[in-house]
Design a protein around this motif. Structure first.
Motif, PDB file in Angstrom:
ATOM      1  N   THR A   1       0.832  -1.212   0.000  1.00 14.26           N
ATOM      2  CA  THR A   1       0.000   0.000   0.000  1.00 14.26           C
ATOM      3  C   THR A   1       0.860   1.252   0.000  1.00 14.26           C
ATOM      4  O   THR A   1       0.613   2.208  -0.755  1.00 14.26           O
ATOM      5  N   THR A   2       1.895   1.255   0.850  1.00 18.89           N
ATOM      6  CA  THR A   2       2.804   2.400   0.924  1.00 18.89           C
ATOM      7  C   THR A   2       3.566   2.584  -0.377  1.00 18.89           C
ATOM      8  O   THR A   2       3.771   3.712  -0.840  1.00 18.89           O
ATOM      9  N   ILE A   3       3.998   1.471  -0.987  1.00 15.10           N
ATOM     10  CA  ILE A   3       4.751   1.556  -2.240  1.00 15.10           C
ATOM     11  C   ILE A   3       3.885   2.149  -3.348  1.00 15.10           C
ATOM     12  O   ILE A   3       4.334   3.008  -4.113  1.00 15.10           O
ATOM     13  N   ASN A   4       2.646   1.713  -3.456  1.00 17.95           N
ATOM     14  CA  ASN A   4       1.741   2.269  -4.466  1.00 17.95           C
ATOM     15  C   ASN A   4       1.511   3.759  -4.240  1.00 17.95           C
ATOM     16  O   ASN A   4       1.479   4.552  -5.183  1.00 17.95           O
ATOM     17  N   LYS A   5       1.374   4.131  -2.977  1.00 17.15           N
ATOM     18  CA  LYS A   5       1.211   5.546  -2.640  1.00 17.15           C
ATOM     19  C   LYS A   5       2.470   6.328  -2.998  1.00 17.15           C
ATOM     20  O   LYS A   5       2.405   7.439  -3.537  1.00 17.15           O
ATOM     21  N   ASN A   6       3.644   5.728  -2.727  1.00 13.02           N
ATOM     22  CA  ASN A   6       4.921   6.382  -3.052  1.00 13.02           C
ATOM     23  C   ASN A   6       5.088   6.569  -4.556  1.00 13.02           C
ATOM     24  O   ASN A   6       5.634   7.586  -5.015  1.00 13.02           O
TER      25      ASN A   6
ATOM     26  N   ILE B   1      14.063  12.963  -0.495  1.00 12.16           N
ATOM     27  CA  ILE B   1      14.721  12.688   0.790  1.00 12.16           C
ATOM     28  C   ILE B   1      13.764  12.969   1.940  1.00 12.16           C
ATOM     29  O   ILE B   1      13.636  12.176   2.879  1.00 12.16           O
ATOM     30  N   ALA B   2      13.074  14.112   1.872  1.00 12.59           N
ATOM     31  CA  ALA B   2      12.133  14.474   2.938  1.00 12.59           C
ATOM     32  C   ALA B   2      11.033  13.423   3.063  1.00 12.59           C
ATOM     33  O   ALA B   2      10.655  13.025   4.173  1.00 12.59           O
ATOM     34  N   HIS B   3      10.536  12.951   1.930  1.00  9.37           N
ATOM     35  CA  HIS B   3       9.479  11.934   1.953  1.00  9.37           C
ATOM     36  C   HIS B   3       9.985  10.630   2.584  1.00  9.37           C
ATOM     37  O   HIS B   3       9.292  10.015   3.412  1.00  9.37           O
ATOM     38  N   SER B   4      11.207  10.208   2.218  1.00 11.37           N
ATOM     39  CA  SER B   4      11.775   8.978   2.792  1.00 11.37           C
ATOM     40  C   SER B   4      12.067   9.131   4.275  1.00 11.37           C
ATOM     41  O   SER B   4      11.877   8.198   5.063  1.00 11.37           O
ATOM     42  N   MET B   5      12.528  10.317   4.675  1.00 14.14           N
ATOM     43  CA  MET B   5      12.831  10.553   6.087  1.00 14.14           C
ATOM     44  C   MET B   5      11.566  10.481   6.947  1.00 14.14           C
ATOM     45  O   MET B   5      11.605   9.975   8.073  1.00 14.14           O
ATOM     46  N   VAL B   6      10.455  10.979   6.420  1.00 13.67           N
ATOM     47  CA  VAL B   6       9.186  10.881   7.156  1.00 13.67           C
ATOM     48  C   VAL B   6       8.818   9.412   7.366  1.00 13.67           C
ATOM     49  O   VAL B   6       8.419   8.999   8.465  1.00 13.67           O
ATOM     50  N   PHE B   7       8.985   8.605   6.311  1.00  9.20           N
ATOM     51  CA  PHE B   7       8.678   7.173   6.431  1.00  9.20           C
ATOM     52  C   PHE B   7       9.595   6.497   7.454  1.00  9.20           C
ATOM     53  O   PHE B   7       9.134   5.729   8.306  1.00  9.20           O
TER      54      PHE B   7
END
Length: 552
Positions: A413-418, A457-463
């Motif tokens: 689900t997270t991957i599809n959203k990403n 980077i910001a998106h990955s850091m939040v995850f």
């Protein structure tokens, strides 16, 4: 059958990696040659306009058909597949005519086009048509596991293209586009005739070849090798030659091809975004485009040969250690603690490498460009682009590690959203790049890349922060450089910048020597602060070496 396909896939991946390295090295040397003998303007026309033309024609005419027809090849009605793939030739003719007309008459430019530009455009278009006439044999080579054939022919094609292009440039540097067009045509003719010649020879000696392939796969009963080769003569590769009791085209494959075509348009726009902006909107001159391409090729070396292996290895490691569908608290604490430690060290490593490149790049960009392209490349614009690219390399390294962890440990689900978010980020990147180029000139493309990397980077850091809530350690702390390393790096920045001001370009060797001493200082500081990590890595390597010795 599955084992043969797996082995073929692994071999194909390995050969493709080798081929990509060869291709990059040839391009790297060839660009330096063109810059030294012709100049950045011609390089800009070739690497931006003409190669974008080739990419647009081939991608839109070939990729959807190849992707669709590589699906379930063991169940194909080959007569229908042949008919479908030969449709790419008239489609390519239409695409070539359309894009050729656009490239010649509709693209605006504020400067005079080089000699033989019209010839080069039509040569590229014709070479694409010639290459696509061998698409069916390329597909057959993939479907029936002819793994080495494509790589061998691709490598020889690059060699022939280079050996045709370089002598013509040496003798007639003013006719560089004529040389490029001739090289494209010669390579395309070789590529197509070689494929058909090989399969003509294979069909005439099919029994002997099957025996050799069985022996190479060490499985005499292999189902895939025993599958009947559907082509009896070279004419069978032409449409309407094979026996066919069904309709002329496979409806499912046709629909799938159309789906891939629609998907491919967006992918091509995002992949070639920079070149499209440069070509469609005259925001840069040909000289600026060529200069940007040179800097981009130089800067991408660090990403491809340093960060990409780290990213690929890290992705495989995290997929084995961390389960996607469970929180970290529900998993094996030993594995999770080790994975946190590894991610921390990876973040620290790529940040350290990126900071070293950023700091030393400010003082030694001009030296690197001088070594690569001579005095032509040490003007203000190339040096400014190279210095800005050093910042992009730092962000690229950080994004590679944080994004690889995200993709390796996130649920579906997270991957599809990403994936959806990445489309928005890519669109934002194109818009930001266009605005930055208008405001800051050629360096705006690099700033656009930095903007894109920062968003990712910001998106990955939040995850990662959400993933490690409640954990004993936050792995993102590895992105913060340690004190002694930071102080030494700051001192090196001051020393090397002063050296650049006083000793470059008159005392290049002294400037290089000062940089080497400063680098050794930084390296010693890093080793001192990461001694435990180095000791751990050394012990692991020593244990692995002893294990292999015992097994032998």
């Amino acid at each position: 059958m599955s084992q043969s396909i797996l082995k073929s896939s692994l071999e194909n991946a390995s050969f493709n990696i080798i081929f990509q390295i060869i291709c990059r090295c040839v391009t790297f040397v060839l660009n330096a040659f063109v810059v030294r003998h012709v100049g950045q303007a011609i390089l800009g026309v070739i690497n931006v306009r003409l190669l974008l033309l080739e990419s647009m024609i081939l991608f839109l005419s070939r990729e959807p058909f190849m992707k669709a027809c590589l699906t379930n090849t063991s169940e194909h009605n080959w007569a229908q597949v042949v008919n479908l793939l030969w449709m790419t030739v008239p489609i390519c003719i239409v695409m070539s005519s359309l894009f050729g007309y656009i490239w010649l008459f509709l693209l605006s430019t504020s400067e005079t086009l080089p000699p033989y530009y019209t010839f080069a455009v039509w040569a590229v278009a014709l070479s694409c048509i010639i290459e696509l006439s061998s698409l069916i044999v390329q597909l057959v080579a993939n479907a029936f596991l002819f793994v080495k054939l494509k790589v061998v022919l691709d490598t020889i094609m690059i060699t022939i293209r280079t050996l045709t292009f370089v002598p013509l440039i040496l003798y007639y540097p003013e006719n560089a586009l004529f040389a490029f067009g001739i090289a494209q045509l010669v390579a395309a003719i070789f590529y197509t005739t070689s494929y058909y010649s090989y399969f003509h020879y294979y069909i005439n000696n099919i029994t002997k070849f099957k025996q050799k392939r069985r022996m190479s796969l060490k499985d005499k009963n292999d189902e895939y090798i025993s599958t009947e080769f559907p082509f009896r003569t070279i004419k069978d590769f032409l449409p309407g030659q094979l026996e066919n009791s069904d309709s002329y085209l496979d409806k499912k494959l046709t629909i799938l091809t159309w789906s891939f075509f629609r998907q491919g348009i967006l992918k091509q726009i995002l992949t070639e975004g920079e070149r499209l902006i440069m070509t469609v909107m005259p925001v840069l001159s040909f000289t600026e485009q060529g200069t940007y391409e040179v800097v981009n090729n130089l800067g991408s070396l660090a990403a491809r040969f340093i960060f990409r292996p780290i990213e690929d290895s890290g992705y495989f490691y995290f997929t084995q250690m961390v389960k996607r569908d469970k929180s970290l608290l529900e998993q094996n604490p030993t594995k999770i603690q080790e994975s946190i430690s590894v991610l921390t060290h990876l973040c620290s490593a790529v940040t350290s490498i990126g900071l070293v490149i950023l700091v030393f790049g400010q003082s030694y960009s001009s030296t690197l460009l001088w070594l690569y392209g001579g005095a032509k490349l040490i003007s203000n614009l190339p040096v400014l682009l190279m210095r800005a690219h050093c910042l992009a390399i730092l962000l690229l390294g950080i994004n590679g590690v944080t994004e690889c962890y995200t993709n390796a440990t996130a649920d579906s689900t997270t991957i599809n959203k990403n994936n959806l978010i990445m489309i928005y980020e890519s669109v934002a990147f194109l818009g930001a790049s266009y605005l930055f180029v208008i405001w800051f000139g050629p360096v705006g493309f690099i700033l656009g890349n930095c903007f894109n990397m920062s968003l990712r980077i910001a998106h990955s850091m939040v995850f990662i922060n959400k993933r490690h809530l409640g954990a004993t350690q936050n792995p993102l702390l590895g992105l913060v450089p340690k004190r002694m390393f930071s102080i030494t790096l700051l001192l090196a920045a001051v020393i090397t910048n002063l050296s650049h001001v006083y000793f470059f370009p008159d005392e290049k060797m002294l400037h290089l020597l000062i940089g080497l001493i400063a680098f050794i200082m930084v390296l010693i500081a890093w080793i001192y602060e990461h001694y435990e990590l180095i000791k751990l890595g050394g012990n692991k390597w020593y244990e692995r070496k002893n294990k292999y010795k015992k097994n032998d």
